[in-house]
Write an enzyme that holds these catalytic residues in place. Structure first.
Site, PDB file in Angstrom:
ATOM      1  N   HIS A 206       0.851  -1.187   0.000  1.00 19.92           N
ATOM      2  CA  HIS A 206       0.000   0.000   0.000  1.00 19.92           C
ATOM      3  C   HIS A 206       0.885   1.235   0.000  1.00 19.92           C
ATOM      4  O   HIS A 206       1.902   1.282   0.689  1.00 19.92           O
ATOM      5  CB  HIS A 206      -0.893  -0.012   1.244  1.00 19.92           C
ATOM      6  CG  HIS A 206      -1.987   1.002   1.247  1.00 19.92           C
ATOM      7  ND1 HIS A 206      -1.760   2.348   1.450  1.00 19.92           N
ATOM      8  CD2 HIS A 206      -3.328   0.868   1.082  1.00 19.92           C
ATOM      9  CE1 HIS A 206      -2.910   2.997   1.416  1.00 19.92           C
ATOM     10  NE2 HIS A 206      -3.882   2.124   1.192  1.00 19.92           N
ATOM     11  N   CYS A 244      -3.698   2.487  -4.173  1.00 20.93           N
ATOM     12  CA  CYS A 244      -4.704   3.274  -3.460  1.00 20.93           C
ATOM     13  C   CYS A 244      -4.840   4.649  -4.099  1.00 20.93           C
ATOM     14  O   CYS A 244      -3.920   5.476  -4.016  1.00 20.93           O
ATOM     15  CB  CYS A 244      -4.334   3.407  -1.993  1.00 20.93           C
ATOM     16  SG  CYS A 244      -5.526   4.377  -1.046  1.00 20.93           S
ATOM     17  N   HIS A 271      -7.622  -0.106  -4.200  1.00 21.06           N
ATOM     18  CA  HIS A 271      -8.435   0.717  -3.312  1.00 21.06           C
ATOM     19  C   HIS A 271      -8.886   1.935  -4.103  1.00 21.06           C
ATOM     20  O   HIS A 271      -8.050   2.645  -4.665  1.00 21.06           O
ATOM     21  CB  HIS A 271      -7.620   1.203  -2.107  1.00 21.06           C
ATOM     22  CG  HIS A 271      -7.304   0.136  -1.119  1.00 21.06           C
ATOM     23  ND1 HIS A 271      -6.624   0.405   0.050  1.00 21.06           N
ATOM     24  CD2 HIS A 271      -7.569  -1.190  -1.107  1.00 21.06           C
ATOM     25  CE1 HIS A 271      -6.475  -0.724   0.734  1.00 21.06           C
ATOM     26  NE2 HIS A 271      -7.047  -1.699   0.049  1.00 21.06           N
ATOM     27  N   ASP A 316     -12.710   2.392  -0.855  1.00 26.36           N
ATOM     28  CA  ASP A 316     -11.914   2.716   0.318  1.00 26.36           C
ATOM     29  C   ASP A 316     -12.731   3.637   1.222  1.00 26.36           C
ATOM     30  O   ASP A 316     -13.956   3.657   1.134  1.00 26.36           O
ATOM     31  CB  ASP A 316     -10.593   3.334  -0.113  1.00 26.36           C
ATOM     32  CG  ASP A 316      -9.490   3.126   0.916  1.00 26.36           C
ATOM     33  OD1 ASP A 316      -9.737   2.480   1.942  1.00 26.36           O
ATOM     34  OD2 ASP A 316      -8.370   3.611   0.688  1.00 26.36           O
ATOM     35  N   HIS A 317     -12.074   4.388   2.043  1.00 27.07           N
ATOM     36  CA  HIS A 317     -12.758   5.182   3.071  1.00 27.07           C
ATOM     37  C   HIS A 317     -14.017   5.863   2.555  1.00 27.07           C
ATOM     38  O   HIS A 317     -14.018   6.459   1.481  1.00 27.07           O
ATOM     39  CB  HIS A 317     -11.818   6.261   3.614  1.00 27.07           C
ATOM     40  CG  HIS A 317     -10.531   5.728   4.130  1.00 27.07           C
ATOM     41  ND1 HIS A 317      -9.431   6.520   4.327  1.00 27.07           N
ATOM     42  CD2 HIS A 317     -10.161   4.472   4.496  1.00 27.07           C
ATOM     43  CE1 HIS A 317      -8.433   5.787   4.782  1.00 27.07           C
ATOM     44  NE2 HIS A 317      -8.851   4.534   4.890  1.00 27.07           N
ATOM     45  N   TYR A 330     -15.011   3.805   7.827  1.00 25.97           N
ATOM     46  CA  TYR A 330     -15.427   2.448   7.477  1.00 25.97           C
ATOM     47  C   TYR A 330     -16.860   2.138   7.886  1.00 25.97           C
ATOM     48  O   TYR A 330     -17.148   1.088   8.452  1.00 25.97           O
ATOM     49  CB  TYR A 330     -14.451   1.430   8.078  1.00 25.97           C
ATOM     50  CG  TYR A 330     -13.149   1.382   7.318  1.00 25.97           C
ATOM     51  CD1 TYR A 330     -13.021   0.612   6.170  1.00 25.97           C
ATOM     52  CD2 TYR A 330     -12.056   2.139   7.724  1.00 25.97           C
ATOM     53  CE1 TYR A 330     -11.842   0.583   5.452  1.00 25.97           C
ATOM     54  CE2 TYR A 330     -10.872   2.123   7.014  1.00 25.97           C
ATOM     55  CZ  TYR A 330     -10.768   1.342   5.881  1.00 25.97           C
ATOM     56  OH  TYR A 330      -9.596   1.328   5.162  1.00 25.97           O
TER      57      TYR A 330
END
Length: 356
Positions: A206, A244, A271, A316-317, A330
């Site tokens: 990552h 990401c 991501h 992702d977030h 999350y």
């Protein structure tokens, strides 16, 4: 493309597999043993308990995020070989359960870094926020703030046991220059690649979040050039990326779609996250909708589609919306919305090219 959803496990997540099952197109749960400290072996018995929960709910457990790397490996201490052997054992144990991708990072001391976990967005939602000026101040103050706002849940990279030793960690990392950190990463990868070949597991690194040095600590994977250096440094099909868009996209100079196109054959896990920049260097995370941020979600999805990407992806977030109380970034609702946006992009690209 295989859609997945990160799940923190029974008793450690406000979301259940039964809820995730209702999101169209999700086939895998991205999981980990979050009670394990970096350097500890994940036993077959512990993995079996996770398997029962994940496969019992009808999902695959192909992707693990994360098997954290011990600080002694990153620092390059003589004890690193012991922890590398433990890492190899964990990989072998995971392979017995069909795990195909293991995500990790090589960030010193801190994992992802934000200064506000629930920043108001003006419409009633909140989101993770990075205020540049605060990162010049006391790292302990920032760590205490994050640990105090996790609602009793564990967060990889922010383990209280490690955060309690911040002064010791900063002292231990003093000799670790950026070049030394590159050397230690290469040492680690070269040591585990034979095990990856034996097990078939792809290691997916990552990128550093945010993609620049913080508190004097070096960051390595921050842009297209450094990613190229990483892949060439250990040029092996099992040495891969967890790409990401949000981590790279925090720097507006990074063209994430171009990075996807350049390195698509080495991306094992994707991501997809959106970020909105401010002129002073601050940024906030945003909905997955392209126009709500600056990272180019539509271009990124087209890049994956054009490359024929068949690997794993997850939203992702997400924002915290509709009054949901959840782990920062999350929650269920906004990530579910994100999945439907990503599927909408993908399905339209399929249709445009006559694939459906």
């Amino acid at each position: 493309m295989q859609m997945t959803f990160r799940w923190y496990g029974e008793g450690n997540d406000s979301i259940t597999p039964e809820m995730i099952k209702q999101i169209p197109g999700v086939t895998g749960l991205v999981w980990a043993l979050h009670d394990k400290q970096a350097g500890e072996v994940w036993t077959v018995e512990e993995i079996e308990e996770a398997r029962k929960q994940i496969e019992g709910a009808g999902f695959n457990m192909d992707v693990v995020e994360s098997v954290n790397v011990h600080d002694d490996i990153k620092i390059g201490l003589p004890t690193r070989d012991k922890y590398i052997e433990n890492y190899k054992t964990t990989l072998k144990n995971l392979a017995q359960f069909g795990v195909k991708v293991v995500t990790y990072n090589f960030m010193p001391i801190f994992d992802w870094t934000r200064t506000d976990l629930f920043h108001p967005m003006g419409d009633g939602a909140t989101a993770l926020y990075y205020e540049k000026s605060k990162i010049q101040q006391d790292y302990k103050e920032m760590a205490d703030y994050i640990l105090g706002n996790l609602h009793g849940m564990t967060f990889p990279g922010w383990e209280p046991e490690r955060m309690a030793k911040l002064d010791e960690l900063f002292e231990a990392y003093k000799p670790v220059t950026k070049e030394k950190l590159w050397e230690n990463l290469k040492y680690f990868l070269e040591a585990i690649m034979p095990t990856c070949h034996e097990t078939g597991i792809k290691m997916a690194i990552h990128q550093d979040d945010p993609p620049w040095d913080i508190f004097g600590l070096p960051r390595l994977l921050v842009d297209k050039e450094s990613i190229g250096r990483f892949l060439n440094m250990v040029d092996d099909d099992h040495n891969c990326l967890c790409l990401c868009s949000g981590s790279l996209g925090a720097n507006p100079k990074n063209n994430v779609a171009d990075i996807v196109r350049t390195y698509c054959d080495r991306i094992a896990f994707a991501h997809v996250r959106n970020v909105k920049h401010f002129d002073n260097g601050d940024f906030t995370e945003a909905s997955h909708r392209d126009c709500d941020g600056d990272v180019g979600i539509l271009d990124i999805m087209k890049a994956y589609h054009d490359c024929g990407y068949q690997g794993y992806m997850r939203p992702d977030h997400g924002r915290h919306i509709w009054g949901e109380e959840c782990r920062p970034g999350y929650g269920l609702y906004d990530r579910a919305l994100g999945i439907m946006y990503l599927w909408g992009c993908w399905d339209m690209l399929d249709k445009t090219e006559g694939k459906v």
